[in-house]
Design a protein around this motif. Structure first.
Motif: not given
Length: 303
Positions: A32-33, A35, A45, A48-49
């Motif tokens: 859920q990110r 990078t 990172t 964070e989505t």
């Protein structure tokens, strides 16, 4: 083909973007990110989505646009491989997100189309006008599959349209070099579709009963994922089960380039001559680099 392992330890990587500084920004669907991977393999990172960030691309505004499936998969460990499983009951739909690299602001631009919630946005590509085509992959349900669609939208939030509906499992999307054709890879069918445009952002009428032109159906049990275009007009599609990249000619001829992962999910091109290819090997959580035999198509907008 000689391939090089760039980095590993990702949580189902996808959506690679070749950046001008030599780094690659990719999505991690399970993680859920977004990078960033530097040329020496270091990871950082970016944002964070939440949900399930799948496809990513630089837009005309310099921001990263993300097709987020809204956490459309449960995650299975199959013989040490990370494999996407059924859609969890908690899934309510996906969205199109915009991330501003300068300000660090993440926002949702679209979560519905024509009054209907987006199900599982998957991949996207920007045209010369600055709008973008994207696929909605659909999702699984206990009763069967919820079908997907091919859509078009503008970055100012003023327009989103469903150009083809009721597609089985549309995944990768790309534009021909002259931008007269939209290519879509269907995962479950192992099929590459071609959709002819009558104007930017608008498809022509359906050819008879078919939603578009069939370029090729892969033989046996092979699945298709995301894609990138070559400058010549070949369509390079990440291939599952027969792990690697399958290059399709517009006339339907194919050639396969194997990579050591059953679930290769995406490819992007970069470098001074556009012959550096980065491939996401998702079941094993790795990013590979290879010298491609032909140059990739330069995207309209780059980081």
């Amino acid at each position: 083909m000689d391939i090089e392992l760039v980095a590993e330890g990702f949580e189902f990587p996808e959506g690679p973007i070749a950046m001008a500084d030599g780094s690659v920004i990719l999505t991690e669907i399970k993680g859920q990110r977004l990078t960033r991977v530097t040329p020496d393999g270091a990871k950082q990172t970016v944002v964070e989505t939440g949900g399930g960030p799948n496809g990513a691309a630089i837009g005309p505004d310099g921001a990263i646009w993300i097709t987020n499936n809204g956490a459309a998969f449960e995650w299975l460990d199959v013989q040490g491989m990370c494999v996407p499983g059924p859609t969890p009951a908690s899934h309510t739909g996906g969205m199109i997100q915009r991330f501003d690299l300068e300000s660090g602001k993440l926002e949702t631009v679209y979560d519905a189309c024509e009054g209907k919630r987006l199900v599982g946005p998957n991949d996207l590509v920007f045209d010369k006008q600055g709008g973008f085509w994207f696929t909605d992959h659909g999702c699984s349900t206990p009763e069967g599959r919820k079908h997907g669609a091919l859509c078009y939208a503008r970055t100012d939030g003023s327009h989103i349209s469903r150009q083809r509906d009721h597609l089985i499992s549309p995944n990768g999307v790309g534009l021909s070099p002259d931008e007269r054709v939209v290519y879509v890879a269907d995962t479950q069918l192992g099929r590459l579709w071609a959709f002819d445009m009558e104007a930017p952002g608008q498809l022509g009428p359906q050819p008879g009963f078919a939603p578009g032109r069939v370029i090729c159906n892969l033989p046996g049990y092979q699945l298709l994922d995301s894609l990138a275009m070559e400058a010549s007009g070949k369509v390079c599609v990440a291939t599952i089960i027969n792990g690697g990249i399958t290059a399709f000619d517009p006339d339907g001829a194919t050639e396969h380039y194997p990579f050591p992962d059953l679930i290769c999910t995406n490819i992007c091109f970069g470098g001074d001559d556009m012959r550096t290819a980065w491939v996401t090997a998702s079941a094993t959580g790795k990013l590979y680099k290879a010298r491609w035999p032909r140059p990739g198509l330069k995207l309209n907008f780059n980081g």
